[in-house]
Design an enzyme around this catalytic site. Structure first.
Site, PDB file in Angstrom:
ATOM      1  N   SER A 183     -11.685  16.217 -30.269  1.00 13.78           N
ATOM      2  CA  SER A 183     -11.019  15.988 -31.519  1.00 13.78           C
ATOM      3  C   SER A 183     -11.910  16.522 -32.896  1.00 13.78           C
ATOM      4  O   SER A 183     -13.088  16.763 -32.533  1.00 13.78           O
ATOM      5  CB  SER A 183     -10.568  14.501 -32.152  1.00 13.78           C
ATOM      6  OG  SER A 183     -10.207  14.644 -34.093  1.00 13.78           O
ATOM      7  N   ARG A 238      23.049  51.080 -14.048  1.00 18.35           N
ATOM      8  CA  ARG A 238      21.872  51.745 -14.625  1.00 18.35           C
ATOM      9  C   ARG A 238      21.674  50.870 -15.379  1.00 18.35           C
ATOM     10  O   ARG A 238      22.882  50.756 -16.269  1.00 18.35           O
ATOM     11  CB  ARG A 238      20.666  52.567 -15.115  1.00 18.35           C
ATOM     12  CG  ARG A 238      20.925  53.131 -13.666  1.00 18.35           C
ATOM     13  CD  ARG A 238      19.241  52.610 -12.648  1.00 18.35           C
ATOM     14  NE  ARG A 238      17.802  52.837 -13.305  1.00 18.35           N
ATOM     15  CZ  ARG A 238      17.474  54.114 -14.025  1.00 18.35           C
ATOM     16  NH1 ARG A 238      18.056  54.799 -13.740  1.00 18.35           N
ATOM     17  NH2 ARG A 238      16.209  54.140 -14.653  1.00 18.35           N
TER      18      ARG A 238
END
Length: 409
Positions: A274, A313
């Site tokens: 921490s 496509r």
């Protein structure tokens, strides 16, 4: 990727997904396409050799290709343009044969498949490590009593080994499902402008077969430009894996809370500290896996949402799909690598597990304590865990055995 995404994945995966690696994969496609066409007598052998000699990524300005792709609508367009310039300078007689009969989606899809294959190898290696760790923990703690919890409350007694076997089971299943999905999805893409390979003069099937063989990919027998089912199925399996890893991480994080104290991730310098409180041991592996479990569902949903790709496509959905794959692969490997690193060194506090049971027993009437929270209940759970481990080991061994269908082919 941003600074906040990078630490949720791995350097190995970020390298595989890098721009230079993708451009190199596109060039592998172009070189292999020329060889495949020469084998089918569509182009001269010397032209194929010349094109292959020019397909070296160091000859290309990758950042410039990326910049130009926005205006062109596809990274393949500036790449092929640059490849033709290189060929014209070095092998001018081969110029008419560059990218012959192919289209931008062919090179991009095939390159994506090649990169994904490398990414899956990383995921599979760490998934095996995670499975091995859990299948070692399960028999080791087969008869270690621990509180089972339902709806976040103590429910009865199980064994920690039984819990580990339960964690391992979906990972073994995911291993088999991903392998099966990859066997179908990792296929070459070659269809030409509208999927018919019309410019290949009747040699399209032979060229696609030669190309697939050269790249080590499956030949699906046809184009899949807008038929994305097998490809998206692989993404769905990766999403399931990430969710299963997230479940393990959630359990470990809860059991590792200070007030519970039954588990702890392994520690090392610089891990889980921490910035303000030196006493903390943050479960960073669980954090990475839980973050992936938050992110992967959106990626998978985007793949599914992009499936309505119109006509031959797609305009928009295919491009959206492409953009989601790197994040999904990065999250999957970040998750599995984190847990593969943590599980072998998982700190199991069996004394604290027993103390938590005894503390609860002391607060309950004797009849309830003996019925639901007798530590001896771990014995039956442990026997089930041992049987499940044996079954999972057999299943894991079978995951990569060729099927009768594969051997027939």
């Amino acid at each position: 990727m941003s600074i906040f995404e990078g630490f949720l994945s791995t350097p190995d995966m970020l390298d595989v997904l890098g721009d230079a690696r993708f451009v190199a994969a596109m060039l592998r496609f172009e070189a292999a396409l020329a060889r495949a066409q020469a084998q089918a007598a569509l182009i001269p052998d010397v032209a194929a050799q010349g094109i292959e000699a020019c397909c070296r990524v160091e000859l290309f300005d990758v950042p410039a290709l990326v910049r130009e792709s926005g205006r062109a609508g596809s990274v393949a367009i500036p790449l092929v343009k640059r490849l033709k310039e290189v060929v014209q300078l070095q092998q001018p007689d081969a110029l008419p044969y560059v990218h012959l009969g192919s289209t931008s989606q062919d090179v991009i899809d095939s390159a994506t498949v090649l990169v994904t294959r490398e990414a899956l190898a990383l995921i599979e290696a760490d998934l095996q490590r995670a499975i091995d760790a859990l299948l070692a923990l399960a028999p080791q703690h087969a008869h270690t009593p621990v509180l089972a919890r339902t709806l976040m409350q103590p429910a009865s007694v199980t064994s920690f080994g039984f819990k580990c076997a339960g964690w391992a089971a979906p990972l073994v299943r995911a291993q088999g499902r991903i392998a099966a999905a990859a066997a179908q999805a990792l296929q070459v893409q070659l269809g030409g402008a509208v999927g018919t390979l019309a410019q290949m003069k009747g040699q399209g099937d032979a060229v696609r077969s030669n190309l697939a063989r050269a790249l080590g990919l499956r030949d699906g027998g046809a184009t899949w430009h807008t038929q994305r089912d097998e490809w998206v199925a692989l993404g769905c399996q990766l999403g399931l894996l990430v969710g299963s890893l997230g479940k393990i991480a959630a359990d470990i994080a809860l059991m590792g809370q200070y007030e519970v104290g039954e588990l702890a991730e392994p520690t090392e310098p610089g891990r889980g500290g921490s910035s303000a409180m030196p006493h903390k041991r943050n479960p960073v592996a669980s954090m990475v896996a839980l973050a992936a479990a938050q992110r992967a569902p959106q990626r998978v949903a985007a793949l599914l949402a992009a499936m309505p790709q119109v006509h031959e496509r797609a305009l928009g959905p295919w491009q959206a799909e492409l953009a989601e794959w790197p994040g999904l692969l990065a999250s999957a490997h970040g998750s599995v690598r984190a847990l593969a690193g943590a599980l072998p060194g998982l700190v199991v506090n069996a004394a604290r597990m027993r103390a938590n049971i005894d503390h609860l027993r002391a607060e309950l009437p004797a009849q309830a304590a003996n019925e639901w929270f007798d530590p001896a209940l771990a014995q039956a759970a442990g026997e089930q865990a041992l049987a499940q481990v044996q079954a999972l080991r057999r299943q894991a061994s079978d995951n990569f055995k060729p099927s009768k269908k594969d051997t027939a082919q």
